[in-house]
Write an enzyme that holds these catalytic residues in place. Structure first.
Site, mmCIF file in Angstrom:
data_model
loop_
_atom_site.group_PDB
_atom_site.id
_atom_site.type_symbol
_atom_site.label_atom_id
_atom_site.label_comp_id
_atom_site.label_asym_id
_atom_site.label_seq_id
_atom_site.Cartn_x
_atom_site.Cartn_y
_atom_site.Cartn_z
ATOM 1 N N ASP A 174 45.899 46.041 48.869
ATOM 2 C CA ASP A 174 45.523 44.866 48.064
ATOM 3 C C ASP A 174 46.582 43.775 48.220
ATOM 4 O O ASP A 174 47.182 43.343 47.244
ATOM 5 C CB ASP A 174 45.381 45.264 46.581
ATOM 6 N N ASP A 203 52.537 45.163 50.097
ATOM 7 C CA ASP A 203 51.510 45.691 51.021
ATOM 8 C C ASP A 203 51.715 45.038 52.387
ATOM 9 O O ASP A 203 51.658 45.702 53.429
ATOM 10 C CB ASP A 203 50.090 45.321 50.558
ATOM 11 N N ASN A 227 46.027 43.609 43.128
ATOM 12 C CA ASN A 227 46.932 42.481 42.855
ATOM 13 C C ASN A 227 46.155 41.194 42.601
ATOM 14 O O ASN A 227 46.590 40.331 41.840
ATOM 15 C CB ASN A 227 47.892 42.275 44.023
ATOM 16 N N THR A 286 47.826 51.601 49.522
ATOM 17 C CA THR A 286 48.940 50.946 48.818
ATOM 18 C C THR A 286 48.434 50.057 47.681
ATOM 19 O O THR A 286 49.135 49.144 47.242
ATOM 20 C CB THR A 286 49.803 50.134 49.812
ATOM 21 N N PHE A 328 50.993 50.343 38.026
ATOM 22 C CA PHE A 328 49.867 49.430 38.217
ATOM 23 C C PHE A 328 48.706 50.052 39.010
ATOM 24 O O PHE A 328 47.548 50.024 38.559
ATOM 25 C CB PHE A 328 50.363 48.149 38.912
ATOM 26 N N ASN A 329 48.970 50.564 40.218
ATOM 27 C CA ASN A 329 47.869 51.013 41.084
ATOM 28 C C ASN A 329 47.030 52.115 40.429
ATOM 29 O O ASN A 329 45.804 52.166 40.599
ATOM 30 C CB ASN A 329 48.393 51.542 42.427
ATOM 31 N N HIS A 334 57.844 48.451 47.123
ATOM 32 C CA HIS A 334 57.158 49.714 46.812
ATOM 33 C C HIS A 334 56.328 50.255 47.978
ATOM 34 O O HIS A 334 56.484 51.395 48.406
ATOM 35 C CB HIS A 334 56.185 49.502 45.641
ATOM 36 N N ASP A 335 55.391 49.418 48.454
ATOM 37 C CA ASP A 335 54.363 49.935 49.358
ATOM 38 C C ASP A 335 54.912 50.380 50.713
ATOM 39 O O ASP A 335 54.336 51.277 51.354
ATOM 40 C CB ASP A 335 53.273 48.867 49.567
HETATM 41 C C1 BDR Z 1 52.299 48.376 43.089
HETATM 42 O O1 BDR Z 1 51.600 47.353 42.375
HETATM 43 C C2 BDR Z 1 51.407 46.231 43.177
HETATM 44 O O2 BDR Z 1 51.712 45.040 42.481
HETATM 45 C C3 BDR Z 1 52.258 46.408 44.407
HETATM 46 O O3 BDR Z 1 51.630 45.851 45.547
HETATM 47 C C4 BDR Z 1 52.425 47.911 44.524
HETATM 48 O O4 BDR Z 1 51.397 48.471 45.298
HETATM 49 C C5 BDR Z 1 53.624 48.646 42.399
HETATM 50 O O5 BDR Z 1 53.404 49.091 41.100
HETATM 51 CA CA CA Z 2 49.906 47.134 46.656
#
Ligand code: BDR
Ligand code: CA
Length: 314
Positions: free
Chosen positions: A11, A16, A40, A124, A165-166, A238-239
């Site tokens: 996303d 990502d 996102n 991701t 979040f994801n 993160h990703d």
């Molecule tokens: C995740 O949430 C998104 O905002 C980032 O792309 C990442 O995949 C981190 O919590």
């Molecule tokens: Ca992401």
């Protein structure tokens, strides 16, 4: 060297985008498809961003747009982190191609069916497309070698105190994926909050000098803006850890644990709960990444930036 066949599902999103820059630069990976999900930003925006990223980095794999929303929940978006476009910051090329006429699940199923060997999925974003694929094509489960995902966290959340979040965006999908029996590597907040890229590292990447390197440095700068306001010393990419788990697992510390996803509750919806003490009697289903050699991770990003020659469009 035998390459690992993968499908990128995301996303984008700054991290990502950097994950895809890393994957596309690696001689160890064979990217068989790119698919998008909402997270996102809306699916229209993440798909447009994904097309522009692929155009920038010369990633010419089959491409498909994902579902409009999570399986059950209403979409949640993150403009505070990634901007109104979902990928604010540097100017990017307009897409040089359009998505295939196939939806993400149909494209993923086609790639799996046609592949002689099992394929690794690298999600991701929210796990909507992956869960929809498993629901629509249970017969293809054996064609999925492994899922290396960014999501969750066994100690804390970032969108709520308990949820990352994801996973929070589509907890029902995450539950289906974690219960699928497919080997999972989880780059959750436990590790990704340590995958920090500092301002001096942005400069190392910028100094590589090619157009992709310059854009990556600007993405990092934009992404750091939000995190700096929260007191971070760098940008948590993160990703990219979900990709690093495939190409440089030796820089990571992992532990096999049973992980369950909470889909309900006032406080814990979207949490990933790990059985650290073996109290559930459930066999481990997840390789949980707990730590990272930060400097080696930054070095990996610098080397990925070096891969892109001046001929790649900027
Ligand atoms: C995740 O949430 C998104 O905002 C980032 O792309 C990442 O995949 C981190 O919590
Ligand atoms: Ca992401």
């Amino acid at each position: 060297m035998r390459k690992i066949p993968i499908i990128l599902d995301g996303d984008p999103g700054h991290d990502d985008a950097i994950a895809w820059v890393l994957a596309n630069a690696s001689p160890m990976l064979d990217i068989r498809a790119v698919t998008t999900c909402c997270g996102n930003q809306t699916i229209e925006k993440t798909t447009y961003n994904a097309l522009r990223i692929c155009t920038l980095i010369g990633l010419n794999a089959p491409f498909a747009k994902g579902r409009k929303g999570p399986l059950v929940a209403e979409p949640i978006i993150a403009p505070t982190v990634h901007g109104e476009s979902g990928l604010d910051g540097p100017k990017l090329p307009e897409p040089a191609f359009a998505p295939s006429g196939l939806d993400a699940v149909t494209l993923m199923a086609k790639v799996l069916k046609e592949s002689e060997e099992p394929v690794t999925l690298v999600p991701t974003g929210p796990l909507t497309n992956i869960a929809a694929l498993l629901a629509a094509h249970p017969e293809l489960k054996s064609k999925i070698a492994h899922i290396s995902l960014m999501g969750g966290g066994i100690d804390f959340g970032n969108w709520t105190p308990a949820a990352e979040f994801n996973i929070l965006v589509d907890p029902e999908a995450a539950k289906m994926v974690f219960e699928s029996g497919i080997p999972i590597t989880m780059a959750g907040l436990d590790v990704t909050e340590k995958a920090l890229v500092y301002p001096e590292d942005f400069e190392r990447i910028r100094a590589v000098g090619n157009p992709v390197a310059k854009v990556v440095a600007e993405w990092l700068e934009f992404f750091y803006g939000f995190h700096r306001s929260k007191g971070y010393p760098g940008a948590p990419v993160h990703d990219a850890v979900a990709v690093a788990a495939l190409i440089k697992p030796e820089i990571l510390t992992m532990r096999k644990l049973y992980v369950a996803v909470e889909t309900e509750g006032d406080y814990c919806k979207g949490a990933t709960i790990a059985d650290r003490f073996g109290v559930t009697g459930q066999a481990p289903n997840t390789n949980v990444i707990l730590d990272i050699d930060r400097e080696a991770f930054v070095q990996l990003l610098v080397e990925a930036a070096e891969h892109y020659s001046e001929e790649v469009q900027a």
